[in-house]
Motif scaffolding. Structure first.
Motif, PDB file in Angstrom:
ATOM      1  N   GLY A   1       0.837  -1.210   0.000  1.00 25.76           N
ATOM      2  CA  GLY A   1       0.000   0.000   0.000  1.00 25.76           C
ATOM      3  C   GLY A   1       0.861   1.245   0.000  1.00 25.76           C
ATOM      4  N   ASN A   2       1.874   1.207   0.858  1.00 30.13           N
ATOM      5  CA  ASN A   2       2.772   2.352   0.935  1.00 30.13           C
ATOM      6  C   ASN A   2       3.531   2.553  -0.369  1.00 30.13           C
ATOM      7  N   LEU A   3       3.993   1.427  -0.939  1.00 31.07           N
ATOM      8  CA  LEU A   3       4.715   1.517  -2.214  1.00 31.07           C
ATOM      9  C   LEU A   3       3.829   2.161  -3.281  1.00 31.07           C
ATOM     10  N   GLU A   4       2.618   1.671  -3.355  1.00 33.77           N
ATOM     11  CA  GLU A   4       1.657   2.164  -4.350  1.00 33.77           C
ATOM     12  C   GLU A   4       1.441   3.672  -4.183  1.00 33.77           C
ATOM     13  N   MET A   5       1.263   4.034  -2.913  1.00 34.91           N
ATOM     14  CA  MET A   5       0.983   5.433  -2.614  1.00 34.91           C
ATOM     15  C   MET A   5       2.181   6.320  -2.972  1.00 34.91           C
ATOM     16  N   LEU A   6       3.370   5.863  -2.578  1.00 29.25           N
ATOM     17  CA  LEU A   6       4.567   6.657  -2.843  1.00 29.25           C
ATOM     18  C   LEU A   6       4.815   6.796  -4.349  1.00 29.25           C
ATOM     19  N   LEU A   7       4.637   5.716  -5.081  1.00 30.82           N
ATOM     20  CA  LEU A   7       4.853   5.763  -6.531  1.00 30.82           C
ATOM     21  C   LEU A   7       3.859   6.718  -7.187  1.00 30.82           C
TER      22      LEU A   7
ATOM     23  N   ASP B   1     -17.060   4.770   8.407  1.00 34.54           N
ATOM     24  CA  ASP B   1     -16.746   3.695   7.460  1.00 34.54           C
ATOM     25  C   ASP B   1     -15.425   3.032   7.828  1.00 34.54           C
ATOM     26  N   TYR B   2     -15.241   1.853   7.239  1.00 35.24           N
ATOM     27  CA  TYR B   2     -13.998   1.100   7.452  1.00 35.24           C
ATOM     28  C   TYR B   2     -13.293   1.060   6.102  1.00 35.24           C
ATOM     29  N   ILE B   3     -12.088   1.598   6.066  1.00 34.67           N
ATOM     30  CA  ILE B   3     -11.376   1.657   4.787  1.00 34.67           C
ATOM     31  C   ILE B   3     -10.103   0.821   4.852  1.00 34.67           C
ATOM     32  N   VAL B   4      -9.929  -0.049   3.859  1.00 38.06           N
ATOM     33  CA  VAL B   4      -8.730  -0.886   3.809  1.00 38.06           C
ATOM     34  C   VAL B   4      -7.639  -0.143   3.045  1.00 38.06           C
ATOM     35  N   LYS B   5      -6.444  -0.115   3.635  1.00 38.55           N
ATOM     36  CA  LYS B   5      -5.299   0.543   2.994  1.00 38.55           C
ATOM     37  C   LYS B   5      -4.939  -0.198   1.697  1.00 38.55           C
ATOM     38  N   PRO B   6      -4.298   0.391   0.732  1.00 36.18           N
ATOM     39  CA  PRO B   6      -3.830   1.790   0.747  1.00 36.18           C
ATOM     40  C   PRO B   6      -4.964   2.782   0.424  1.00 36.18           C
ATOM     41  N   VAL B   7      -4.803   3.987   0.916  1.00 37.87           N
ATOM     42  CA  VAL B   7      -5.798   5.000   0.562  1.00 37.87           C
ATOM     43  C   VAL B   7      -5.341   5.664  -0.739  1.00 37.87           C
ATOM     44  N   ASN B   8      -6.297   6.033  -1.540  1.00 41.09           N
ATOM     45  CA  ASN B   8      -5.975   6.686  -2.806  1.00 41.09           C
ATOM     46  C   ASN B   8      -6.828   7.945  -2.970  1.00 41.09           C
ATOM     47  N   PHE B   9      -6.770   8.492  -4.114  1.00 44.26           N
ATOM     48  CA  PHE B   9      -7.505   9.732  -4.390  1.00 44.26           C
ATOM     49  C   PHE B   9      -8.989   9.590  -4.066  1.00 44.26           C
ATOM     50  N   GLU B  10      -9.592   8.474  -4.542  1.00 39.42           N
ATOM     51  CA  GLU B  10     -11.037   8.278  -4.342  1.00 39.42           C
ATOM     52  C   GLU B  10     -11.391   8.195  -2.855  1.00 39.42           C
ATOM     53  N   ASN B  11     -10.582   7.393  -2.129  1.00 39.86           N
ATOM     54  CA  ASN B  11     -10.823   7.259  -0.687  1.00 39.86           C
ATOM     55  C   ASN B  11     -10.777   8.605   0.004  1.00 39.86           C
ATOM     56  N   LEU B  12      -9.708   9.312  -0.276  1.00 39.98           N
ATOM     57  CA  LEU B  12      -9.510  10.593   0.401  1.00 39.98           C
ATOM     58  C   LEU B  12     -10.612  11.578   0.070  1.00 39.98           C
ATOM     59  N   LYS B  13     -11.045  11.511  -1.183  1.00 41.44           N
ATOM     60  CA  LYS B  13     -12.118  12.411  -1.615  1.00 41.44           C
ATOM     61  C   LYS B  13     -13.377  12.094  -0.812  1.00 41.44           C
ATOM     62  N   GLN B  14     -13.626  10.799  -0.670  1.00 41.59           N
ATOM     63  CA  GLN B  14     -14.807  10.355   0.073  1.00 41.59           C
ATOM     64  C   GLN B  14     -14.717  10.820   1.523  1.00 41.59           C
ATOM     65  N   ILE B  15     -13.523  10.674   2.091  1.00 37.50           N
ATOM     66  CA  ILE B  15     -13.351  10.997   3.502  1.00 37.50           C
ATOM     67  C   ILE B  15     -13.389  12.505   3.754  1.00 37.50           C
ATOM     68  N   LEU B  16     -12.704  13.225   2.942  1.00 38.27           N
ATOM     69  CA  LEU B  16     -12.481  14.637   3.234  1.00 38.27           C
ATOM     70  C   LEU B  16     -13.441  15.600   2.536  1.00 38.27           C
ATOM     71  N   CYS B  17     -14.136  15.113   1.544  1.00 41.46           N
ATOM     72  CA  CYS B  17     -14.995  16.028   0.815  1.00 41.46           C
ATOM     73  C   CYS B  17     -16.466  15.667   0.937  1.00 41.46           C
ATOM     74  N   ALA B  18     -16.787  14.865   1.946  1.00 44.34           N
ATOM     75  CA  ALA B  18     -18.179  14.450   2.114  1.00 44.34           C
ATOM     76  C   ALA B  18     -19.032  15.625   2.555  1.00 44.34           C
TER      77      ALA B  18
END
Lengths: 511, 131
Positions: free
Chosen positions: A311-317, B114-131
């Protein structure tokens, strides 16, 4: 008519003679009638055994006609096995040793079958005492004998079934407290027949203390009519002091007028072997369940840890792609390197764990515990002097254990370095290593005076993988997990006793 | 898109924290991000500031496995604190664990959105922070 003449002519003498003759005739007729129509078979038999006179009942009994019987002897139709006993008694009778005799014997029926008779024999002698003939009465007891035989057979079958199964039988008079214990009951416990009395306390006092409550409760429930059968499994102390598992079953067969149990019949079956197997099976199941739990847990750990890094790798990349400046990219590269190193470390940990789990063929060697502790402290000399730690090795020199050397080294190093790592800031670390035996198991104890562990809070997770509690930067949460796995792989277990701020004691069962 | 003033990350994984902070800055989802290495540190910050609305985060992203005080212990303490909070705080559990037990446990907290499984990405963050 002659008799009439006699009667008239010589009144006095003759009439009396006549009277006697008449009486004789009447009595003879009466006897003949009684003989002929008796419900019991009757016969007059010559001293050689020839039938001289037989009645109808005897003919019915043997299936032969009178003429047929007169042509043979009683020996001819006597069942061979019963002949000797009959002849023996007959000789005694002839010899005057007895006035009559009675015997139950078998005869061959004309149809080839066997009939049972109750034979009564007396004899008639002449004036010189010579045997004239025997008088035999033969009662047909075939029906009774059949029932008896059937009963005996079923009794034998039952007895055989019980003894064959090795079960003991008991017969208890509840009101007197007297019990008949079969030899098998006693033999089961290693006693001979006369070594155990016939009181119910004989058994009661031998029942294992842990089983005594259920033993009495189950019997009580049966007495109260709550159960159709009394059934209880309990341990009983044998003559040699060891315990055997017994399946005890019984049933009240007679009750007193007041409705109290009077007679109880029951059996004792030795189920030690089955119990032993059951126990083994349960232990095996426990081990397998535990292993299964560990494997599932391990799979989750693998998933969790790899996911963290990937996950961290993906995020950092992803961020690198978006990075605008060179310094930003440089910083991200540093983080990537860190993640890569962490990933390698995690893989190494997983390898270590798999190695323990997979290392079924554990090499065991006789090791001197004290020596190994000494070696571990030497390996940790740097840490020990840096923190001014004191390691007290109280393990007697003669203690030797059968253990994997690599595991023992790893376990000791891990426990001792933990004791120093989690030292109390207010005092120098003192670690005491001691050894004792507990219920036949070898136990190593490592006690420190460190910061301790809040067991109420962390107890359950203490030996879990990647669980750390103190926020120490160098805590990886792998050590105790591996230690536990190594200890368990050697067939032991590890326990911890601790009080926050006082210290901790790790108890390692080495066997 | 309603931009949040302040987000709070409670996680002991420093790489993850660094990455998420970078992402938030990059997309400008949030003006301020505060981070804590475990539940206790977060509580030490939040508790004295219960009544200072401006100093409280609007969103908390909390990990489960952490030393000293894990995510569950933090949530238990947080639930007790909620009535006294001067601001409504949205809580997300963000973890690498895909255990159904963990997901189920998180669901039991009404405070957890909600329960979010890592890694977080753009979509996750948008959901979390822009709700």
């Amino acid at each position: 008519m002659e008799s009439g003449y006699n009667y008239t002519d010589q009144k006095g003498e003759k009439s009396r003679e006549r009277l006697i003759q008449d009486e004789l005739k009447i009595s003879e007729e009466r006897f003949r009638g009684a003989f002929e129509y008796s419900a019991i078979g009757m016969a007059i038999v010559s001293p050689e055994g020839r039938w001289i006179k037989v009645n109808k009942r005897l003919c019915d009994f043997t299936g032969y006609s009178q003429e047929e019987l007169y042509a043979i002897t009683f020996q001819d139709i006597t069942y061979p096995d019963d002949l000797e006993a009959d002849l023996l008694l007959l000789h005694e009778l002839v010899a005057g040793k007895r006035a009559y005799y009675q015997i139950e014997k078998r005869y061959f029926h004309k149809n080839g079958g066997i009939v049972w008779g109750l034979l009564n024999v007396s004899l008639v002698r002449d004036e010189e005492g010579k045997v004239l003939h025997f008088v035999s009465q033969i009662e047909d007891i075939t029906d009774r004998k059949i029932v008896e035989e059937a009963y005996k057979e079923s009794e034998q079958r039952w007895q055989f079934a019980l003894e064959g199964s090795g079960d003991g039988i008991w017969d208890w008079n509840v009101q007197t407290g007297e019990v008949y214990y079969s030899a098998q009951c006693k033999a089961m416990l290693g006693f001979t027949d006369n070594e155990i009395g016939n009181s119910s306390t004989e058994w009661d006092k031998r029942v294992h203390p842990d089983d005594i409550d259920s033993y009495f409760a189950d019997m009580h429930a049966h007495f109260m009519g709550k159960t159709a059968l009394y059934i209880n499994e309990h341990r009983v102390m044998c003559k040699d002091g060891s315990y055997k598992w017994v399946l005890d079953r019984g049933k009240v067969i007679t009750w007193t007028k007041e409705g109290k149990p009077l007679r109880v019949l029951g059996t004792h079956a030795d189920i030690s072997e089955a119990k032993e197997k059951e126990l083994q099976l349960k232990q095996t199941l426990d081990i397998i369940s535990e292993q299964n739990k560990r494997l599932t847990n391990f799979a989750h750990i693998v998933s969790h840890n790899l996911r963290t890094h990937t996950g961290n790798l993906e995020m950092l990349l992803y961020i690198i792609d978006e990075a605008k400046t060179e310094t930003e990219k440089q910083e991200l590269m540093e983080h990537l390197k860190k993640v890569s190193a962490q990933l390698s470390e995690t893989m190494q940990h997983l390898n270590d764990v798999i190695f323990i789990q997979a290392n079924i063929k554990k090499q065991r060697i006789l090791l001197h515990l004290r020596e190994y502790i000494h070696k571990a402290t030497e390996a940790m000399a740097g840490e020990i002097s840096l923190h001014k730690a004191l390691i007290i090795n109280n393990v007697p020199a003669e203690v030797a254990i059968n253990y994997s050397p690599a595991y023992l080294e790893s376990i000791l190093l891990n426990c001792l370095s933990n004791a120093i790592k989690y030292r109390h800031p207010g005092r120098f670390p003192v670690v005491e290593v001691s050894y004792h035996e507990e219920e036949g198991r070898k136990v190593l104890e490592i006690t420190d005076n460190g910061i301790g562990i809040n067991l109420a809070r962390y107890g359950q997770k203490l030996f879990g993988m990647y669980n750390t509690f103190h926020g120490n930067a160098d805590a990886k949460g792998v050590g105790l997990f591996i230690t536990k796995n190594q200890v368990e792989a050697m067939g032991g277990k590890i326990e911890v006793i601790s009080e926050v701020d006082k210290g901790a004691t790790f108890k390692i069962f080495l066997s | 898109m309603s931009k949040k003033q302040m987000a709070c990350i409670i996680d002991d994984d420093q790489v993850y924290v660094f990455g998420v902070k970078k992402l938030i800055q990059h997309y400008d989802f949030c003006s301020d991000v505060i981070t804590f290495k475990n539940g206790e540190e977060a509580l030490d910050y939040l508790d004295p500031r219960k009544e200072c609305k401006d100093l409280l985060p609007e969103v908390i992203m909390v990990d489960i496995n952490m030393p000293v005080m894990d995510g569950w212990e933090f949530l238990d303490a947080f639930v007790k604190m909620t009535p006294a909070l001067s601001r409504k705080i949205t809580v997300y559990v963000v973890s690498s664990s895909i255990r159904e037990d963990d997901r189920e446990k998180a669901r039991k907290y009404t405070e957890v959105t909600d329960y979010i499984v890592k890694p977080v990405n753009f979509e996750n963050l948008k959901q979390i922070l822009c709700a």
